[in-house]
Scaffold this active site. Sequence first.
Site, short mmCIF file in Angstrom:
data_model
loop_
_atom_site.label_atom_id
_atom_site.label_comp_id
_atom_site.label_asym_id
_atom_site.label_seq_id
_atom_site.Cartn_x
_atom_site.Cartn_y
_atom_site.Cartn_z
N LYS A 144 0.91 -1.19 0.04
CA LYS A 144 0.06 0.04 0.05
C LYS A 144 0.88 1.23 0.00
CE LYS A 144 -4.13 -2.13 1.90
NZ LYS A 144 -5.32 -1.96 2.95
N ASP A 173 -10.02 2.48 2.21
CA ASP A 173 -10.28 1.63 3.43
C ASP A 173 -11.15 2.24 4.40
OD1 ASP A 173 -8.97 -0.82 2.82
OD2 ASP A 173 -7.13 -0.12 3.54
P1 NAP Z 1 -0.33 -3.88 10.56
O1 NAP Z 1 0.18 -2.73 9.87
O2 NAP Z 1 0.64 -5.29 10.50
O3 NAP Z 1 -0.69 -3.46 12.05
C1 NAP Z 1 -0.91 -4.48 13.13
C2 NAP Z 1 -1.34 -3.66 14.34
O4 NAP Z 1 -1.42 -4.75 15.11
C3 NAP Z 1 -0.33 -2.96 15.09
O5 NAP Z 1 -0.74 -1.90 15.90
C4 NAP Z 1 0.27 -3.80 15.95
O6 NAP Z 1 1.13 -3.43 17.05
C5 NAP Z 1 -0.75 -4.64 16.42
N1 NAP Z 1 -0.42 -6.14 17.03
C6 NAP Z 1 0.01 -7.29 16.31
N2 NAP Z 1 0.54 -8.07 17.19
C7 NAP Z 1 0.12 -7.65 18.37
C8 NAP Z 1 0.44 -8.07 19.53
N3 NAP Z 1 0.62 -9.41 19.66
N4 NAP Z 1 0.14 -7.47 20.74
C9 NAP Z 1 -0.45 -6.27 20.61
N5 NAP Z 1 -0.50 -5.50 19.24
C10 NAP Z 1 -0.37 -6.43 18.41
O7 NAP Z 1 -1.88 -4.63 9.90
P2 NAP Z 1 -2.98 -3.71 9.32
O8 NAP Z 1 -2.92 -3.58 7.95
O9 NAP Z 1 -3.32 -2.27 10.02
O10 NAP Z 1 -4.28 -4.59 9.81
C11 NAP Z 1 -4.78 -4.93 11.18
C12 NAP Z 1 -6.18 -5.88 11.09
O11 NAP Z 1 -6.91 -5.36 10.37
C13 NAP Z 1 -5.59 -7.39 10.29
O12 NAP Z 1 -6.26 -8.21 11.18
C14 NAP Z 1 -6.46 -7.09 8.96
O13 NAP Z 1 -7.00 -8.25 8.66
C15 NAP Z 1 -7.62 -6.24 9.69
N6 NAP Z 1 -8.17 -5.28 8.34
C16 NAP Z 1 -9.39 -5.38 8.10
C17 NAP Z 1 -9.69 -4.75 6.97
C18 NAP Z 1 -11.30 -4.78 6.61
O14 NAP Z 1 -11.80 -4.43 5.46
N7 NAP Z 1 -12.14 -5.02 7.31
C19 NAP Z 1 -9.05 -3.75 6.28
C20 NAP Z 1 -7.46 -3.74 6.63
C21 NAP Z 1 -7.39 -4.49 7.58
P3 NAP Z 1 2.76 -3.04 16.95
O15 NAP Z 1 2.52 -1.58 16.33
O16 NAP Z 1 2.76 -2.63 18.29
O17 NAP Z 1 3.54 -3.84 16.26
#
Ligand code: NAP
Length: 271
Positions: free
Chosen positions: A66, A102
């Site tokens: 992205k 998004d």
């Molecule tokens: P990302 O950029 O990898 O960010 C992950 C986030 O989760 C960060 O804030 C990270 O914290 C936190 N995290 C991960 N493991 C953790 C743990 N063990 N303990 C505490 N915090 C943790 O991912 P993203 O793209 O933002 O996506 C996040 C979620 O949203 C995913 O599950 C994705 O499938 C979902 N999503 C859904 C949609 C939809 O259309 N519904 C769209 C986009 C994303 P740190 O910064 O501390 O690592």
Amino acid sequence: MTLRAGVIGWPIEQSKSPIIHAYWLDKFGIEGIYEKIALSPDGFQEGILDLISKGYRGANVTIPHKEAAFQICDTVSERALKIGAVNTLVFEDGKVTGDNTDGYGFLENIRSSLENWNTETGPAFVIGAGGAARGILWALEEAGYKDIRIWNRTVAKAEALAEVFSETTTPVSGDLSDAINGAAFLVNTSSLGMVGQPQLEINLTGLHPDAVVTDIVYNPLETDLLRQANSKGFETVDGLGMLLHQATPGFEKWFGQKPEVTPELRELVLK
Ligand code: NAP
């Protein structure tokens, strides 16, 4: 002439987007193809040029591209500029235009799921500060929230995002269950609670009595967070609608018809 578009990611096998677009192509009787396109980070730019040369109308872009997609655009929408990432590309006359839908998908999902969305009940609270959180902050500002709090395991990332959205957003730290005290809209944008990930450990007792709780994780559809919120009587919204609604602007640009998110489509994607 067959109109072509697709979704680019690495890996891409898990993507549900082709199901969504195939449903709409079929509904409108459009001669079009929307496919999964696997491009590695190293091959991203070259891959885009290849798609343009083959006459593709554009593409969705997912993890991990992205930010790279944002960089290769000739022009981007205002919201993509604020979010700093792009998930929808349109190819026209050899030029690339980028948008980020998004946050739009999130907004549409909440608006269509809640009868009354009162953004003045109290503060909004965002858990997580990864890629998805940027779109959610944009959406919450757009919805009218003046007080948005953001909490993340890595505090520095919450602080960095709060700087981008500085007019409305403050970083908070410390115990999460205490930090959410008084919040009237709670959204989990972290990957916690997703299949294969640890659960989000939180106690919702301190939320505003009229709080809405939502999770953008949609696998499982009812996360532990939503289950707890439902059991405490809070109104909840799941994350699947966001996925469906974020797809509509791209479809309209590439295939020329404004599609609808229907219960039938939701059922199809759930299957
Ligand atoms: P990302 O950029 O990898 O960010 C992950 C986030 O989760 C960060 O804030 C990270 O914290 C936190 N995290 C991960 N493991 C953790 C743990 N063990 N303990 C505490 N915090 C943790 O991912 P993203 O793209 O933002 O996506 C996040 C979620 O949203 C995913 O599950 C994705 O499938 C979902 N999503 C859904 C949609 C939809 O259309 N519904 C769209 C986009 C994303 P740190 O910064 O501390 O690592």
